[in-house]
Write a protein that holds these residues in place. Structure first.
Motif, short mmCIF file in Angstrom:
data_model
loop_
_atom_site.label_atom_id
_atom_site.label_comp_id
_atom_site.label_asym_id
_atom_site.label_seq_id
_atom_site.Cartn_x
_atom_site.Cartn_y
_atom_site.Cartn_z
N GLU A 160 0.81 -1.23 0.00
CA GLU A 160 0.00 0.00 0.00
C GLU A 160 0.84 1.27 0.00
O GLU A 160 0.54 2.21 -0.76
N PRO A 161 1.91 1.39 0.81
CA PRO A 161 2.70 2.62 0.76
C PRO A 161 3.33 2.88 -0.61
O PRO A 161 3.50 4.04 -1.01
N LEU A 165 1.95 1.74 -3.52
CA LEU A 165 0.85 2.00 -4.43
C LEU A 165 0.20 3.36 -4.21
O LEU A 165 -0.41 3.91 -5.12
N SER A 166 0.35 3.91 -3.02
CA SER A 166 -0.17 5.24 -2.79
C SER A 166 0.65 6.28 -3.54
O SER A 166 0.14 7.35 -3.92
N GLY A 167 1.93 5.99 -3.74
CA GLY A 167 2.82 6.91 -4.45
C GLY A 167 3.23 8.13 -3.67
O GLY A 167 3.92 9.01 -4.20
N ALA A 168 2.87 8.18 -2.39
CA ALA A 168 3.10 9.41 -1.62
C ALA A 168 4.58 9.75 -1.50
O ALA A 168 4.95 10.93 -1.53
N ARG A 169 5.44 8.73 -1.37
CA ARG A 169 6.88 8.98 -1.23
C ARG A 169 7.62 8.81 -2.56
O ARG A 169 8.85 8.86 -2.57
N SER A 223 -6.86 0.00 -8.22
CA SER A 223 -7.35 1.26 -7.65
C SER A 223 -6.23 2.11 -7.03
O SER A 223 -6.51 3.04 -6.28
N ALA A 224 -4.99 1.78 -7.34
CA ALA A 224 -3.85 2.45 -6.70
C ALA A 224 -3.64 3.85 -7.26
O ALA A 224 -3.56 4.03 -8.48
N PRO A 225 -3.49 4.85 -6.41
CA PRO A 225 -3.25 6.22 -6.89
C PRO A 225 -2.01 6.38 -7.76
O PRO A 225 -1.99 7.23 -8.65
N VAL A 226 -0.97 5.58 -7.49
CA VAL A 226 0.28 5.76 -8.23
C VAL A 226 0.13 5.45 -9.72
O VAL A 226 0.90 5.95 -10.54
#
Length: 319
Positions: free
Chosen positions: A200-201, A203-207, A231-234
């Motif tokens: 999940e971290p 796939l979120s793409g936040a970093r 459904s991953a934001p990245v």
């Protein structure tokens, strides 16, 4: 399948194995023209890795070296590369131009991928803050605690089984320059104990603000990975999505096609899969008209059916 070929290149430079002690140093290529492969005998005949590396440092202008490939070290099937890492870190001031490093370039005759012992490899990233590419082969004992690295653009971890702790450490790392991430998740039989939730971290793409190429492959849980990716934001910022080499079935492909649009991709790589022909055509018809290159080569993906009806499917690279 196992790995039968050494790396052919690194950092867009052709791989060149540093020769034995009897070779003529005047015949060596220019220091910055190749990716130097430093290797010993995994079974302990002849020099150990540190001795070969010392000869290399004496024979080559290391201030110009841009890429290093670490091949076999003695008894890699039993011992981690602690001495290798220590030797590299001790010599780091001699490699100001180093931009790429790969640890564990061994083929099956030297050490099967799931027999390669690894350790915490992040000291290499901390010790070489200018690295742009880093790769490692082997998941046994591999540790990758979370870190920050501002220059790394490409990270590759090849394994027959990637420990969940390492997956979570990579996901928790701050890698603002990373463009290419390639993880071989593997199978529980060889230590691959991660779950889709561990991704999940990533796939979120936040970093990972610059990520453009994401490969989550060689996985026994490929259907669950595909469902998470759907459904991953990245995904919306990716150019290449690679879910190849694993046990992907119609269930995972259906989840992927039923999620967010993928028509912005340049390439979707699903080679070595277990899709039915109707699903192969569905993937093609959905993406190819939009200009997406789709790799649906079935490769060596074969099923075994036992007498009780159970079906066994295999990742591309296990042992």
């Amino acid at each position: 399948m196992t790995i039968g070929d050494h790396l052919h290149s690194l950092y867009r430079l052709p791989a060149h194995t540093f020769p034995g002690p009897d070779a003529r140093t005047e015949d060596l290529p220019e220091p910055d023209a190749v990716a130097w492969r430093i290797t010993a005998d995994a079974y302990g005949d002849g020099e150990d890795w540190a001795e070969v590396f010392a000869r290399f440092c004496a024979a080559v202008d290391t201030t110009r070296v841009r890429a290093l490939i670490v091949g076999a070290w003695v008894e890699a099937y039993e011992l981690p590369p602690s001495g290798v890492i220590e030797a590299l870190l001790a010599a780091r001031d001699r490699f100001p131009a180093l931009r790429a490093l790969f640890l564990g370039d061994m083929v099956m005759e030297e050490c099967e991928i799931s027999w390669i012992n690894q350790t915490d490899v992040t000291p290499l990233l901390a010790g070489f803050p200018a690295l742009e590419e880093f790769g490692v082969r082997g998941g046994t004992g591999l540790r990758f605690p979370a870190l920050s690295h501002g220059a790394l653009r490409r990270l590759v971890v090849e394994s027959g089984g990637l420990p969940a702790e390492a997956v979570r450490g990579i996901g928790a790392s701050d890698l603002p320059a990373l463009e290419h991430l390639d993880l071989w998740l593997g199978t529980p039989d060889y230590g691959g104990d991660s779950e889709a939730a561990d991704l999940e971290p990533i796939l979120s793409g936040a970093r990972l603000p610059r990520l453009r190429h994401l490969a989550l492959r060689n996985s026994e849980m490929q259907d669950a990975v595909a469902a998470a990716v759907a459904s991953a934001p990245v995904v919306e910022r990716l150019e290449v999505l690679d879910l190849s080499m694993g046990v992907l079935t119609d269930e995972g492909a259906g989840a992927l096609l039923g999620g967010q649009p993928l028509t912005h991709l340049k390439k979707l790589d699903l080679h070595h899969h277990y899709l039915s022909e109707p699903f192969v055509e569905r993937v093609r018809q959905t993406l190819e008209p939009a200009g997406v290159e789709v790799d649906l080569d079935r490769g060596n993906a074969e099923e075994d059916t036992e007498g009780d009806g159970r079906v066994w499917r295999y990742v591309a690279v296990g042992e």
